[in-house]
Design an enzyme around this catalytic site. Structure first.
Site, PDB file in Angstrom:
ATOM      1  N   CYS A 184      28.563 -16.463  38.710  1.00 17.43           N
ATOM      2  CA  CYS A 184      29.887 -16.383  39.343  1.00 17.43           C
ATOM      3  C   CYS A 184      30.295 -14.951  39.673  1.00 17.43           C
ATOM      4  CB  CYS A 184      30.925 -17.033  38.447  1.00 17.43           C
ATOM      5  SG  CYS A 184      30.436 -18.673  37.921  1.00 17.43           S
ATOM      6  N   ASN A 207      34.924 -24.874  40.949  1.00 19.42           N
ATOM      7  CA  ASN A 207      34.218 -23.617  40.717  1.00 19.42           C
ATOM      8  C   ASN A 207      32.937 -23.602  41.557  1.00 19.42           C
ATOM      9  OD1 ASN A 207      32.720 -21.507  39.701  1.00 19.42           O
ATOM     10  ND2 ASN A 207      33.070 -22.013  37.544  1.00 19.42           N
ATOM     11  N   HIS A 232      37.859 -15.004  40.283  1.00 15.57           N
ATOM     12  CA  HIS A 232      36.867 -16.084  40.339  1.00 15.57           C
ATOM     13  C   HIS A 232      37.605 -17.382  40.033  1.00 15.57           C
ATOM     14  CE1 HIS A 232      33.639 -18.726  39.689  1.00 15.57           C
ATOM     15  NE2 HIS A 232      33.684 -18.682  38.369  1.00 15.57           N
TER      16      HIS A 232
HETATM   17  O1  UT7 Z   1      32.350 -19.631  35.985  1.00 17.38           O
HETATM   18  C1  UT7 Z   1      32.449 -19.812  34.622  1.00 17.38           C
HETATM   19  C2  UT7 Z   1      32.354 -21.276  34.385  1.00 17.38           C
HETATM   20  N1  UT7 Z   1      32.865 -21.699  33.163  1.00 17.38           N
HETATM   21  C3  UT7 Z   1      34.150 -21.989  32.920  1.00 17.38           C
HETATM   22  O2  UT7 Z   1      35.040 -21.770  33.695  1.00 17.38           O
HETATM   23  C4  UT7 Z   1      34.439 -22.665  31.610  1.00 17.38           C
HETATM   24  C5  UT7 Z   1      35.584 -22.124  30.858  1.00 17.38           C
HETATM   25  N2  UT7 Z   1      36.049 -23.113  29.933  1.00 17.38           N
HETATM   26  C6  UT7 Z   1      36.918 -24.074  30.321  1.00 17.38           C
HETATM   27  O3  UT7 Z   1      37.355 -24.080  31.439  1.00 17.38           O
HETATM   28  C7  UT7 Z   1      37.349 -25.093  29.299  1.00 17.38           C
HETATM   29  O4  UT7 Z   1      36.792 -24.766  28.051  1.00 17.38           O
HETATM   30  C8  UT7 Z   1      36.966 -26.533  29.686  1.00 17.38           C
HETATM   31  C9  UT7 Z   1      37.792 -26.978  30.891  1.00 17.38           C
HETATM   32  C10 UT7 Z   1      35.485 -26.619  30.021  1.00 17.38           C
HETATM   33  C11 UT7 Z   1      37.254 -27.493  28.541  1.00 17.38           C
HETATM   34  O5  UT7 Z   1      38.622 -27.413  28.149  1.00 17.38           O
HETATM   35  P1  UT7 Z   1      39.011 -27.459  26.594  1.00 17.38           P
HETATM   36  O6  UT7 Z   1      40.476 -27.474  26.521  1.00 17.38           O
HETATM   37  O7  UT7 Z   1      38.281 -26.319  25.939  1.00 17.38           O
HETATM   38  O8  UT7 Z   1      38.468 -28.875  26.166  1.00 17.38           O
HETATM   39  P2  UT7 Z   1      37.421 -29.230  25.018  1.00 17.38           P
HETATM   40  O9  UT7 Z   1      36.067 -28.748  25.376  1.00 17.38           O
HETATM   41  O10 UT7 Z   1      38.006 -28.776  23.748  1.00 17.38           O
HETATM   42  O11 UT7 Z   1      37.407 -30.818  25.084  1.00 17.38           O
HETATM   43  C12 UT7 Z   1      38.501 -31.554  24.643  1.00 17.38           C
HETATM   44  C13 UT7 Z   1      38.203 -33.032  24.749  1.00 17.38           C
HETATM   45  C14 UT7 Z   1      36.894 -33.473  24.089  1.00 17.38           C
HETATM   46  O12 UT7 Z   1      37.157 -34.688  23.436  1.00 17.38           O
HETATM   47  P3  UT7 Z   1      37.310 -34.752  21.836  1.00 17.38           P
HETATM   48  O13 UT7 Z   1      35.980 -34.297  21.310  1.00 17.38           O
HETATM   49  O14 UT7 Z   1      38.437 -33.814  21.509  1.00 17.38           O
HETATM   50  O15 UT7 Z   1      37.609 -36.194  21.592  1.00 17.38           O
HETATM   51  C15 UT7 Z   1      35.975 -33.735  25.257  1.00 17.38           C
HETATM   52  O16 UT7 Z   1      35.016 -34.723  24.967  1.00 17.38           O
HETATM   53  O17 UT7 Z   1      38.110 -33.442  26.104  1.00 17.38           O
HETATM   54  C16 UT7 Z   1      36.935 -34.227  26.297  1.00 17.38           C
HETATM   55  N3  UT7 Z   1      36.433 -34.038  27.654  1.00 17.38           N
HETATM   56  C17 UT7 Z   1      36.836 -34.795  28.701  1.00 17.38           C
HETATM   57  N4  UT7 Z   1      37.673 -35.827  28.783  1.00 17.38           N
HETATM   58  C18 UT7 Z   1      37.858 -36.386  29.999  1.00 17.38           C
HETATM   59  C19 UT7 Z   1      35.577 -33.097  28.098  1.00 17.38           C
HETATM   60  N5  UT7 Z   1      35.392 -33.227  29.427  1.00 17.38           N
HETATM   61  C20 UT7 Z   1      36.160 -34.266  29.816  1.00 17.38           C
HETATM   62  C21 UT7 Z   1      36.392 -34.898  31.050  1.00 17.38           C
HETATM   63  N6  UT7 Z   1      37.246 -35.941  31.107  1.00 17.38           N
HETATM   64  N7  UT7 Z   1      35.808 -34.483  32.194  1.00 17.38           N
END
Ligand code: UT7
Length: 326
Positions: A112, A283, A253
């Protein structure tokens, strides 16, 4: 020493719009989860076009705006982590497509941060006089690198390309550059290539397709992103001897609205300065800043003398930013 001006921009995204609602029909997710966690509402997904196809279309638009001929281009850099092939490079493919016969061509892998790294490299060539006219493209077909069974990652990304033509100038241009990498944290965001399998390897490697798709520790990348964006903005302002009031727009980004919000809070900058289009494209990795920049140009938002700040972060892990006087 020459100065470096952007004299043309262009972008291209595939026609196919995939909304959060569309994704919720093929996997266990929802518009509510995706939009509240990321700000993304829809993304463009290739229906068969590859990275070189999109890169070529964005490049042609940038060349047209710059009012140059393809043969004027001395150097052609494509920033991508989703090339059509290991070889030839996407840059060489674009060269062939647009007939940039005098260009030296190579791809650059910085995920990125790729478009920022590309402009950084181009700036060194122009300031030293090694090249006069350079085409930098950021292009990605992220959809082919995604594990469509992994809702943690596949909802975040989209496909597209953006391009800029840079030229030696005696005014304005690139005022400050800030780049860096943290390779020791590379495992936070990966996409594997070919495993080593040959007649001389003693331990058999199982080919597990999911290991060759994007995998991410989202929280780790989130923290890295906020830290490097905040530090990057401060360092760029210091190096360019500018205050935030001197900057007309910041183009971050386009990964996650919450990352941008966290950086805004830490930096105490008004959100109005930030150009955000991730709601429409998700993204697009190395293409994201380039697409946003071209959109601003198409909307006539940039006037001569305006200072803009570009800031990115991504896999590698890598980060980088620029201040450019338009
Ligand atoms: O260019 C660089 C690219 N990378 C990035 O931009 C990533 C940066 N990180 C992020 O943007 C965030 O960490 C995410 C958007 C990827 C995730 O957000 P979060 O608030 O950190 O969520 P999490 O990983 O803590 O997940 C929370 C819950 C989980 O369920 P449980 O285990 O709490 O029951 C996941 O399984 O959300 C669940 N989950 C989803 N639910 C519905 C994960 N993906 C999804 C989804 N739909 N697509």
């Amino acid at each position: 020493m020459n100065k470096v001006q952007v004299i043309g921009t262009g972008s291209y995204v595939p026609e196919k719009i995939v909304t959060n609602e569309d994704l919720s029909c093929i996997m266990d997710t929802s518009d509510e989860w995706i939009s509240s966690r990321t700000g993304i509402r829809e993304r463009r997904i290739s229906e068969g076009e590859n990275t070189s196809d999109m890169a070529t279309k964005a490049a042609l638009k940038a060349i047209e705006m710059a009012n140059i001929k393809p043969e004027d281009i001395d150097l052609l850099i494509v920033a991508t982590i989703t090339p059509d092939s290991f070889t030839p490079s996407v840059a060489c493919m674009v060269q062939g497509n647009i007939n940039a016969v005098n260009a030296t061509c190579f791809d650059l892998s910085a995920a990125c941060s790729g478009f920022i790294y590309g402009i950084t490299v181009a700036t060194q060539f122009i300031t030293t006089g090694a090249a006069r006219t350079i085409l930098v493209v950021g292009a990605e077909t992220m959809s082919k690198a995604l594990n469509w069974e992994d809702r943690n990652t596949c909802v975040l990304f989209g496909d597209g390309a953006g391009a800029a033509v840079l030229r030696a100038s005696d005014k304005g241009g690139v005022l400050a550059i800030y780049t860096g990498s943290e390779g020791s944290k590379g495992n936070a965001l990966t996409c594997g290539a070919m495993p080593v399998i040959n007649p001389y390897v003693r331990e058999k490697t199982d080919y597990i397709p999911e290991n060759y798709k994007i995998q991410m520790d989202g929280r780790e990348v989130f923290k890295f992103a906020v830290r490097t964006m905040t530090k990057g903005v401060e360092k760029l302002l210091e190096d360019a001897k500018c205050s935030i009031e001197d900057i007309k727009y910041i183009i971050p980004h386009q990964a996650n609205h919450r990352i941008i919000e966290s950086a805004i809070k830490k930096l105490s900058i008004s959100e109005e300065k930030f150009y955000i289009n991730l709601d429409r494209y998700g993204n697009t990795s190395g293409a994201s800043i380039a697409i946003a920049l071209d959109e601003m140009v198409q909307k006539n938002m940039l006037k001569t003398g305006d200072k803009i700040l570009l800031i990115g972060f991504g896999a590698g892990l890598t980060y980088g930013g620029l201040i450019i006087e338009w």
